[in-house]
Design an enzyme around this catalytic site. Structure first.
Site, PDB file in Angstrom:
ATOM      1  N   THR A 173      -8.752   3.613   6.542  1.00  0.00           N
ATOM      2  CA  THR A 173      -8.458   2.015   7.413  1.00  0.00           C
ATOM      3  C   THR A 173      -6.709   2.212   7.508  1.00  0.00           C
ATOM      4  OG1 THR A 173      -8.260   1.417   4.839  1.00  0.00           O
ATOM      5  CG2 THR A 173     -10.211   0.800   5.991  1.00  0.00           C
ATOM      6  N   ALA A 200      -5.941   7.083  10.710  1.00  0.00           N
ATOM      7  CA  ALA A 200      -7.577   7.082  11.676  1.00  0.00           C
ATOM      8  C   ALA A 200      -8.163   6.008  12.047  1.00  0.00           C
ATOM      9  CB  ALA A 200      -8.515   7.893  10.273  1.00  0.00           C
ATOM     10  N   ASN A 237      -4.607   9.233   1.750  1.00  0.00           N
ATOM     11  CA  ASN A 237      -5.456   8.826   3.077  1.00  0.00           C
ATOM     12  C   ASN A 237      -5.425   9.558   3.644  1.00  0.00           C
ATOM     13  OD1 ASN A 237      -5.089   6.258   2.561  1.00  0.00           O
ATOM     14  ND2 ASN A 237      -3.480   6.074   3.708  1.00  0.00           N
ATOM     15  N   ASP A 238      -4.555  10.665   4.512  1.00  0.00           N
ATOM     16  CA  ASP A 238      -4.984  11.429   5.580  1.00  0.00           C
ATOM     17  C   ASP A 238      -3.732  12.721   5.798  1.00  0.00           C
ATOM     18  OD1 ASP A 238      -2.275  10.761   7.300  1.00  0.00           O
ATOM     19  OD2 ASP A 238      -3.641   8.776   7.560  1.00  0.00           O
ATOM     20  N   ARG A 279      -7.107  18.450  24.100  1.00  0.00           N
ATOM     21  CA  ARG A 279      -5.842  18.158  23.945  1.00  0.00           C
ATOM     22  C   ARG A 279      -5.086  16.497  24.216  1.00  0.00           C
ATOM     23  NH1 ARG A 279      -8.715  21.825  26.960  1.00  0.00           N
ATOM     24  NH2 ARG A 279      -7.570  23.587  27.581  1.00  0.00           N
ATOM     25  N   ASP A 291       1.227  -1.108   0.094  1.00  0.00           N
ATOM     26  CA  ASP A 291      -0.217  -0.079   0.248  1.00  0.00           C
ATOM     27  C   ASP A 291       0.854   1.036  -0.147  1.00  0.00           C
ATOM     28  OD1 ASP A 291      -2.346  -1.080   0.058  1.00  0.00           O
ATOM     29  OD2 ASP A 291      -2.863  -1.417   2.420  1.00  0.00           O
TER      30      ASP A 291
END
Length: 283
Positions: free
Chosen positions: A179, A182, A138-139, A166, A60
């Protein structure tokens, strides 16, 4: 049409598979182009002119590299797994020619995956600020530094303040990235058809902080507060942003183009979820 090969150069079997695939493609009259080894040539740009298909050979992580090369250009990507997980890939070494032939024939399912457009602001040692823009499939992740100090930051969505948090950080992901980091932070597995963003606090110092999903046209904004002078870092698909400088704020929105992943059918996502996360050997 040209085909771009993106192998994982650290895996000899992936490079060997790419060589075999290149020989077959050239025998079929298809022009082949290779992505360079990024470890050896980190600043080299891949020429996408005339490329109509990208083949990733690795895991991946290699497919994410292929996505970063394509960014918002919407050139189809097909992934062949030579890695440990292969959640985003659709075949293995034994199916090399079969999968690519199907991709060239246009008989594979095209999964449109929402992307992220990230704009992060940093403070230089001289006190000035600069903005760095990044693509992600992805992120976007905000994390603490090597000292592990807690970070304090405000989260807003399209101008609406959500909370001052915080904790260890925050993840803004696409459905594809749900997947990844996260999920590890406690977020849900989300179907690729969802084009909003999944927002997940990482180890928040509050029992009330929860993950939530935005609308596709929302903008998520994270602003570091002056409450704590903690080291904080931004990452896009696991790649550092800002060359190690401390981030001040970041805005994340849906990217102007999708990543098109080729797979076997519309059910490929659920088969992969069943196989990878639930251990169903029938998938």
């Amino acid at each position: 049409m040209r085909v771009l090969l993106v192998p994982n150069y650290s895996r000899p079997e992936a490079v060997g598979g790419a060589s075999r695939l290149a020989a077959w493609l050239e025998g079929e009259g298809v022009e082949v182009r290779w992505a360079h080894d990024k470890k050896l040539f980190p600043d080299r740009v891949v020429d996408l002119e005339g490329v109509g298909l990208v083949v990733s050979l690795g895991g991946d992580g290699t497919l994410l590299r292929a996505a970063r090369i394509v960014e918002y250009a919407e050139i189809p990507i097909v992934g062949l797994s030579y890695g440990h997980l292969g959640f985003l890939t659709c075949g293995g070494p034994d199916e090399l020619v079969e999968v690519v032939q199907s991709a060239l024939d246009g008989t594979m399912h095209a999964s449109h995956r929402a992307t992220l457009d990230i704009r992060a602001t940093f403070t230089k040692p001289d006190g000035s600020e600069f903005v760095e823009r990044r693509f992600a499939l992805n992120d976007l992740a905000l994390t603490h530094g090597v000292k592990g100090d807690m970070i304090a930051f405000d989260v807003s969505v399209s101008g609406h303040h959500i909370d001052r948090l915080r904790g260890d950080g925050f993840v803004v992901s696409t459905a594809t990235g749900s997947t990844g980091y996260a999920l590890a932070a406690g977020g849900p597995i989300v179907t690729p058809e969802c084009t909003g963003m999944i927002c997940v606090p990482v180890a928040p110092h509050s029992i009330r902080a929860r993950a939530f999903i935005t609308a596709p046209d929302d903008v998520v904004e994270i602003q570091i507060t002056r409450e704590r002078a903690s080291e904080r870092l931004f990452f896009a698909d696991g790649q550092p942003i800002g060359e190690g400088l401390w981030g001040e704020r970041v805005s994340v929105r849906r990217g102007p183009g999708d990543v098109i992943l080729l797979d076997r059918s519309v059910q490929s996502f659920y088969r992969s979820v069943s196989r990878v996360f639930y251990g169903d050997s029938r998938s």
